[in-house]
Design an enzyme around this catalytic site. Structure first.
Site, short mmCIF file in Angstrom:
data_model
loop_
_atom_site.label_atom_id
_atom_site.label_comp_id
_atom_site.label_asym_id
_atom_site.label_seq_id
_atom_site.Cartn_x
_atom_site.Cartn_y
_atom_site.Cartn_z
N SER A 12 -9.75 10.42 -1.40
CA SER A 12 -8.35 10.77 -1.16
C SER A 12 -8.25 12.29 -1.01
O SER A 12 -8.57 13.03 -1.94
CB SER A 12 -7.48 10.32 -2.33
OG SER A 12 -6.23 11.02 -2.27
N HIS A 37 -8.91 8.60 2.96
CA HIS A 37 -7.64 8.09 2.43
C HIS A 37 -6.61 9.22 2.40
O HIS A 37 -6.86 10.29 1.84
CB HIS A 37 -7.88 7.54 1.02
CG HIS A 37 -6.70 6.87 0.40
ND1 HIS A 37 -6.35 5.56 0.68
CD2 HIS A 37 -5.79 7.31 -0.51
CE1 HIS A 37 -5.28 5.23 -0.04
NE2 HIS A 37 -4.91 6.28 -0.77
N ASP A 39 -2.81 10.33 1.47
CA ASP A 39 -1.67 9.96 0.61
C ASP A 39 -0.39 10.67 1.04
O ASP A 39 -0.27 11.89 0.92
CB ASP A 39 -1.99 10.33 -0.84
CG ASP A 39 -2.96 9.34 -1.47
OD1 ASP A 39 -2.73 8.13 -1.36
OD2 ASP A 39 -3.94 9.79 -2.08
N MET A 41 3.53 11.15 0.30
CA MET A 41 4.51 10.98 -0.79
C MET A 41 5.81 11.68 -0.44
O MET A 41 5.79 12.77 0.16
CB MET A 41 3.95 11.59 -2.08
CG MET A 41 2.62 11.02 -2.49
SD MET A 41 2.11 11.71 -4.08
CE MET A 41 0.49 10.97 -4.25
N HIS A 70 -1.83 5.89 3.29
CA HIS A 70 -1.13 5.22 2.19
C HIS A 70 0.27 5.82 2.09
O HIS A 70 0.45 6.96 1.67
CB HIS A 70 -1.94 5.47 0.90
CG HIS A 70 -1.35 4.87 -0.33
ND1 HIS A 70 -1.82 5.18 -1.60
CD2 HIS A 70 -0.33 3.99 -0.52
CE1 HIS A 70 -1.12 4.51 -2.50
NE2 HIS A 70 -0.21 3.79 -1.87
N MET A 72 3.57 6.24 0.44
CA MET A 72 4.36 6.09 -0.80
C MET A 72 5.73 6.66 -0.51
O MET A 72 6.12 7.72 -1.05
CB MET A 72 3.63 6.81 -1.94
CG MET A 72 2.38 6.08 -2.39
SD MET A 72 1.25 7.12 -3.35
CE MET A 72 0.35 7.88 -2.01
N MET A 141 -2.97 -0.74 -7.00
CA MET A 141 -2.85 0.58 -7.65
C MET A 141 -3.30 0.45 -9.10
O MET A 141 -2.78 -0.38 -9.86
CB MET A 141 -1.40 1.07 -7.63
CG MET A 141 -0.83 1.38 -6.25
SD MET A 141 -1.75 2.59 -5.29
CE MET A 141 -1.77 4.01 -6.39
N PHE A 147 0.44 10.90 -8.38
CA PHE A 147 -0.43 12.02 -8.73
C PHE A 147 -1.90 11.58 -8.79
O PHE A 147 -2.19 10.43 -9.14
CB PHE A 147 -0.04 12.60 -10.10
CG PHE A 147 1.38 13.05 -10.14
CD1 PHE A 147 1.75 14.30 -9.65
CD2 PHE A 147 2.38 12.21 -10.64
CE1 PHE A 147 3.08 14.70 -9.65
CE2 PHE A 147 3.71 12.61 -10.65
CZ PHE A 147 4.07 13.87 -10.16
N ASP A 177 -6.97 1.86 -5.86
CA ASP A 177 -6.54 3.25 -5.75
C ASP A 177 -6.06 3.77 -7.10
O ASP A 177 -5.05 3.31 -7.64
CB ASP A 177 -5.40 3.34 -4.72
CG ASP A 177 -5.06 4.78 -4.36
OD1 ASP A 177 -5.71 5.70 -4.88
OD2 ASP A 177 -4.13 4.96 -3.54
N SER A 200 -10.13 12.77 -7.41
CA SER A 200 -10.78 13.76 -8.27
C SER A 200 -12.27 13.48 -8.47
O SER A 200 -13.07 14.42 -8.53
CB SER A 200 -10.05 13.87 -9.61
OG SER A 200 -9.40 12.68 -9.94
#
Ligand code: DX5
Ligand code: ZN
Length: 230
Positions: A12, A37, A39, A41, A70, A72, A141, A147, A177, A200
């Site tokens: 990610s 990936h 993300d 948001m 993804h 969100m 998830m 986060f 994820d 991470s």
């Protein structure tokens, strides 16, 4: 059954250098990731804001594998076309993001993308039972979205096994994820997942200037997870 069910690692870019997305995507691909990936948001569906379709479009030329987006965001329907035109290969939307999941998933396929559906940790597996014929990917998830760097929620292991059972021989990926590491990836691989998102745990210790640790991290998650399958 034609689907590739090998373990796929999808870093990610939420955990990468935001000033350097293009180079980060190239670095993780050179280090052996399978998908990238992305993300998105909105500060409304989730309590954090990242970026939108223009950024996806800008990073697209730097991705050779699969751009796994993804979303969100809520509402989502009016933005799907822009994310498809940005070059997304997979567009994943949340069960919880709107009242017309069935229609939204149909629309994603009409736009020429693979359709994914994501479930928050509190959402039961049964919520996707009646849309399984419309999806190419189910994303479970294992953190509450918003986060990176959060702790893996172990209660989702049973949900993955349940979804694997529901899918039967349909060509649908199961993606996990949140909180994936060489310790948690194997739990999900054993339960039936084939795509592991990791932020991470992939970017830790490396950089565009020093990408070697990305490769070591990817290989560690992959090796442990593949071993849990056999
Ligand atoms: C969470 C995102 C995840 C997250 C993964 O809302 O959807 O993709 O960034 O990051 P880690 O692997 O750090 O939990
Ligand atoms: Zn994600």
């Amino acid at each position: 059954m034609s689907l590739d069910r090998c373990i796929k690692i999808a870093p990610s870019i939420l955990a990468s250098d935001f000033a350097n997305f293009g180079a980060e995507c190239e670095a993780i691909e050179a280090q052996g990731c399978d998908w990238v990936h992305v993300d998105v948001m909105d500060g409304h569906f989730v309590p954090n804001i990242t970026f939108g379709p223009e950024t996806c479009k800008a990073i697209r030329p730097h991705i050779r594998t699969v751009m796994d987006v993804h979303l969100m965001i809520a509402p989502v329907d009016q933005y799907l076309k822009a994310f498809a035109e940005a070059g997304s290969d997979i567009l994943t939307i949340h069960v919880e993001a709107g009242p017309h999941l069935h229609r939204s998933l149909q629309y994603i396929r009409d736009l020429g993308c693979k359709a994914g559906v994501a479930l928050n940790p509190s959402t039961p597996a049964g919520a996707i039972e009646h849309v399984l014929d419309l999806v190419d990917l189910v994303c479970v998830m294992t953190v509450n979205p918003g986060f990176g760097g959060q702790k893996f929620i172990h209660s989702q292991i049973g949900k993955v096994a349940e979804i694997r059972e529901m899918i039967g021989d349909r060509d649908i990926h199961i993606e996990i994820d949140g909180g994936i590491t060489p310790q948690t990836g194997p739990l999900m691989a054993a339960a039936g997942a084939d795509v592991l998102v990791a932020g991470s745990a992939v970017f830790r210790g490396g950089s565009v200037a020093n990408p070697g640790p990305y490769g070591e991290n990817i290989r560690a998650i992959r090796a442990a997870s593949e071993a849990a399958r056999s």
